[in-house]
Design an enzyme around this catalytic site. Structure first.
Site, PDB file in Angstrom:
ATOM      1  N   LYS A 107       0.897  -1.191   0.161  1.00  0.00           N
ATOM      2  CA  LYS A 107       0.016   0.049   0.115  1.00  0.00           C
ATOM      3  C   LYS A 107       1.050   1.099   0.196  1.00  0.00           C
ATOM      4  O   LYS A 107       1.915   1.077   0.669  1.00  0.00           O
ATOM      5  CB  LYS A 107      -0.908  -0.137   1.242  1.00  0.00           C
ATOM      6  CG  LYS A 107      -1.818  -1.251   1.248  1.00  0.00           C
ATOM      7  CD  LYS A 107      -3.102  -0.934   0.552  1.00  0.00           C
ATOM      8  CE  LYS A 107      -3.843  -2.169   0.159  1.00  0.00           C
ATOM      9  NZ  LYS A 107      -5.243  -2.141  -0.567  1.00  0.00           N
ATOM     10  N   LYS A 139       2.118  -9.120  -2.039  1.00  0.00           N
ATOM     11  CA  LYS A 139       1.458  -8.994  -3.435  1.00  0.00           C
ATOM     12  C   LYS A 139       1.127  -7.641  -3.859  1.00  0.00           C
ATOM     13  O   LYS A 139       1.004  -6.665  -3.113  1.00  0.00           O
ATOM     14  CB  LYS A 139      -0.173  -9.470  -3.182  1.00  0.00           C
ATOM     15  CG  LYS A 139      -1.068  -9.311  -4.161  1.00  0.00           C
ATOM     16  CD  LYS A 139      -2.285  -9.855  -3.225  1.00  0.00           C
ATOM     17  CE  LYS A 139      -3.652  -9.194  -4.130  1.00  0.00           C
ATOM     18  NZ  LYS A 139      -3.802  -7.812  -4.285  1.00  0.00           N
ATOM     19  N   ASP A 178      -0.821  -4.686  -5.625  1.00  0.00           N
ATOM     20  CA  ASP A 178      -2.265  -4.366  -5.294  1.00  0.00           C
ATOM     21  C   ASP A 178      -2.913  -4.211  -6.903  1.00  0.00           C
ATOM     22  O   ASP A 178      -2.165  -4.192  -7.983  1.00  0.00           O
ATOM     23  CB  ASP A 178      -2.585  -2.626  -4.853  1.00  0.00           C
ATOM     24  CG  ASP A 178      -3.637  -2.938  -3.828  1.00  0.00           C
ATOM     25  OD1 ASP A 178      -4.590  -3.783  -4.206  1.00  0.00           O
ATOM     26  OD2 ASP A 178      -3.743  -2.182  -2.816  1.00  0.00           O
ATOM     27  N   GLU A 179      -4.314  -4.410  -6.999  1.00  0.00           N
ATOM     28  CA  GLU A 179      -5.147  -4.518  -8.228  1.00  0.00           C
ATOM     29  C   GLU A 179      -4.647  -3.332  -9.151  1.00  0.00           C
ATOM     30  O   GLU A 179      -4.751  -3.770 -10.453  1.00  0.00           O
ATOM     31  CB  GLU A 179      -6.448  -4.887  -8.014  1.00  0.00           C
ATOM     32  CG  GLU A 179      -7.220  -3.768  -7.630  1.00  0.00           C
ATOM     33  CD  GLU A 179      -7.163  -3.552  -6.017  1.00  0.00           C
ATOM     34  OE1 GLU A 179      -6.515  -4.390  -5.482  1.00  0.00           O
ATOM     35  OE2 GLU A 179      -7.770  -2.723  -5.571  1.00  0.00           O
ATOM     36  N   HIS A 230      -6.939 -12.237  -7.909  1.00  0.00           N
ATOM     37  CA  HIS A 230      -7.764 -11.366  -7.460  1.00  0.00           C
ATOM     38  C   HIS A 230      -9.073 -11.108  -8.077  1.00  0.00           C
ATOM     39  O   HIS A 230      -9.328 -11.693  -9.439  1.00  0.00           O
ATOM     40  CB  HIS A 230      -7.023  -9.857  -7.734  1.00  0.00           C
ATOM     41  CG  HIS A 230      -7.514  -9.088  -6.848  1.00  0.00           C
ATOM     42  ND1 HIS A 230      -8.288  -7.983  -7.331  1.00  0.00           N
ATOM     43  CD2 HIS A 230      -6.995  -8.243  -5.345  1.00  0.00           C
ATOM     44  CE1 HIS A 230      -8.730  -7.013  -6.368  1.00  0.00           C
ATOM     45  NE2 HIS A 230      -8.003  -7.413  -5.201  1.00  0.00           N
ATOM     46  N   LYS A 265     -14.098  -5.211   5.093  1.00  0.00           N
ATOM     47  CA  LYS A 265     -14.539  -3.837   4.588  1.00  0.00           C
ATOM     48  C   LYS A 265     -15.454  -4.067   3.309  1.00  0.00           C
ATOM     49  O   LYS A 265     -16.119  -3.403   3.008  1.00  0.00           O
ATOM     50  CB  LYS A 265     -13.453  -2.756   4.320  1.00  0.00           C
ATOM     51  CG  LYS A 265     -12.468  -3.475   3.097  1.00  0.00           C
ATOM     52  CD  LYS A 265     -11.410  -2.206   2.621  1.00  0.00           C
ATOM     53  CE  LYS A 265     -10.724  -2.629   1.363  1.00  0.00           C
ATOM     54  NZ  LYS A 265      -9.596  -1.755   0.983  1.00  0.00           N
TER      55      LYS A 265
HETATM   56  C1  CAP Z   1      -7.051  -5.115   0.500  1.00  0.00           C
HETATM   57  C2  CAP Z   1      -7.180  -4.950  -0.992  1.00  0.00           C
HETATM   58  C3  CAP Z   1      -7.876  -5.987  -1.800  1.00  0.00           C
HETATM   59  C4  CAP Z   1      -9.287  -6.164  -1.308  1.00  0.00           C
HETATM   60  C5  CAP Z   1     -10.195  -6.983  -2.636  1.00  0.00           C
HETATM   61  C6  CAP Z   1      -7.751  -3.615  -1.326  1.00  0.00           C
HETATM   62  O1  CAP Z   1      -6.557  -4.097   1.018  1.00  0.00           O
HETATM   63  O2  CAP Z   1      -5.815  -4.785  -1.532  1.00  0.00           O
HETATM   64  O3  CAP Z   1      -7.700  -5.658  -3.102  1.00  0.00           O
HETATM   65  O4  CAP Z   1      -9.302  -7.145  -0.266  1.00  0.00           O
HETATM   66  O5  CAP Z   1     -11.224  -7.176  -2.036  1.00  0.00           O
HETATM   67  O6  CAP Z   1      -7.299  -3.153  -2.378  1.00  0.00           O
HETATM   68  O7  CAP Z   1      -8.896  -3.265  -0.801  1.00  0.00           O
HETATM   69  P1  CAP Z   1      -6.789  -3.842   2.552  1.00  0.00           P
HETATM   70  P2  CAP Z   1     -11.760  -8.919  -1.726  1.00  0.00           P
HETATM   71  O8  CAP Z   1      -6.270  -4.893   3.478  1.00  0.00           O
HETATM   72  O9  CAP Z   1      -5.810  -2.630   2.980  1.00  0.00           O
HETATM   73  O10 CAP Z   1      -7.982  -3.506   3.022  1.00  0.00           O
HETATM   74  O11 CAP Z   1     -10.587  -9.574  -1.062  1.00  0.00           O
HETATM   75  O12 CAP Z   1     -13.059  -9.042  -1.014  1.00  0.00           O
HETATM   76  O13 CAP Z   1     -11.855  -9.234  -3.286  1.00  0.00           O
HETATM   77 MG    MG Z   2      -6.388  -4.564  -3.359  1.00  0.00          MG
END
Ligand code: CAP
Ligand code: MG
Length: 420
Positions: free
Chosen positions: A150, A176, A178-179, A265, A305
């Protein structure tokens, strides 16, 4: 439109079954619309077609064999000849295609499906699965711990690598991308990957633990192939793929080519899964992901969340980690014919205080992944990672987090910061 509703029909072992929630537009009966859905998703159209011969219709016709007017649920059995083996795009163009746009349909959701043996076996499934991923990490007796670098985007290669390194030495098994992060002007994929893998090797030497890195290869197919090659040439041990934004057909190509496990993801899944009357359930999407070869898949996290109830998350996990051998047509139980299991990833707003609850409901065979729940730790990323590992250790030893925190200051701070 021909007649496809036959409530006396018994689905056959070699048929594909799809279960839908359906709301017809005003004035139409569920039976009438179910008939249209069955026809449009297979051999028929709005008007009688002269090219659809009686013998062809008899051979290939779908059967709506169940209609629950109260719950607005229907089940359709499709002859497997209607589908191309090993082609998920084609299957979905049929059972989850035009029918969503029909003007007779107010709402439609694919709730679940089961494939017959030949179709299951035509997909590769995960290459590594839960056992293989655990073997790479040499971790067998606890959930895996992961983090997401992050902020999602913004860091340069050096800063990104620093977060990765600190997460690994603090105790994360997996780091990982992030997306949103692929190859940016300020953080190029081909520079980031070797840099992260160097840091990972350093962390492996220093901690004596195995580690993995999930680089996000998502993009146009040719770019993904280039990025996969870059990961392999740099000595990487995993790739990350966004299943919806990059697509199912391309995933099959990547799975065929890849010698590495694939982290799935699910960005954008909410567009399909969230409105409970429309789209497709996450259960269906998770089954597709297992068939197509995802080794670790985001399925949501309780108390996180992102939207998703505990029972729904557990049902999805049970399915992607199941070994069901025999079909139960009534319960729509998919037999997996030895296909490897996809490991569930609990992610999205996860922090140390919720770890015991997550393990309690999802068990051990999960990746517990926290981005903010690690990098926002008051004392930084190393301590944030330590706190997550400590929360897992406490849960595995059945010790309350508060008790464990008495001798583990990183966890103590995390509990003060975010609570339980
Ligand atoms: C989590 C995360 C993931 C989400 C995706 C984000 O970060 O990297 O992409 O978990 O949702 O960008 O939100 P945090 P899901 O730990 O800071 O929340 O796993 O429900 O597919
Ligand atoms: Mg993410």
């Amino acid at each position: 439109m021909n007649k496809y509703v036959d409530l006396k029909y018994k689905p056959k072992e070699d048929e594909l079954i799809a279960k839908y929630f359906v709301e017809p537009i005003n004035g139409k009966s569920l039976e009438e619309i179910a008939n249209h859905i069955a026809g449009e998703s297979s051999i028929d159209t709005w008007s009688s077609i002269t090219t659809l011969s009686e013998s062809m219709r008899k051979r290939l016709m779908p059967h709506v064999y169940k209609i629950d007017d109260k719950k607005k649920i229907i089940e359709i059995a499709y002859n497997s000849e209607l589908f191309e083996e090993g082609n998920m795009s084609q299957i979905l163009s049929a059972i989850a295609g035009n029918i969503y746009g029909m003007s007779l349909v107010k709402n439609l959701r694919l709730l679940d499906f089961i494939l017959p043996e030949n179709m299951v076996k035509s997909f590769q499934g995960p290459q590594f699965g839960i056992k293989g991923v655990r073997k790479i990490l040499n971790v067998y007796d606890r959930p895996l711990v992961g983090t997401i670098v992050k902020p999602k985007v913004g860091l340069n290669v050096k800063e990104h690598t620093d977060v990765g390194y600190k997460s690994w030495i603090g105790g994360c098994d997996a780091v990982k991308d992030d997306e949103n992060l692929t190859s940016m002007k300020f953080n190029k994929f081909e520079e980031r990957i070797p840099s992260m893998l160097n840091a990972m090797d350093k962390a492996i030497n220093e901690t004596g633990e195995k580690k993995v890195y999930f680089p996000n290869i998502t993009g146009p197919y040719d770019k993904m192939v280039e990025r996969y090659d870059c990961v392999v040439e740099s000595g990487g041990n995993y790739i990350m793929y966004d299943i919806l934004t990059a697509g199912f057909g391309a995933l099959q190509g990547i799975r065929k080519m890849s010698k590495l496990p694939i982290h799935g993801h699910r960005a954008m899944h909410g567009a399909l899964t969230r409105n409970k009357k429309m789209g497709m359930s996450m259960l269906a999407l998770a089954k597709i992901s297992r068939l197509l070869g995802i080794d670790t898949l985001h399925i949501g996290a309780i108390f996180g969340k992102m939207e998703g109830s505990e029972s729904e998350i557990v049902e999805i996990e049970n399915e992607i980690e199941s070994e069901t051998k025999r079909a139960s047509r009534i319960a729509l139980k998919q037999p997996w014919y030895r296909m490897k299991k996809t490991m569930a990833v609990a992610s999205g707003g996860v922090y140390p205080g919720v770890v015991p609850k997550i393990i309690n409901s999802m068990g051990n065979d999960i990746v517990i992944q926290a981005g903010g729940g690690i990098s926002a730790h008051k004392n930084g990323i190393v301590d944030g990672s330590k706190a997550m590992r400590q929360a897992i250790e406490a849960s595995m030893q059945n010790i309350s987090l508060n008790d464990y925190a008495k001798k583990h200051k990183e966890l103590k701070i995390a509990l003060e910061q975010w609570g339980e």
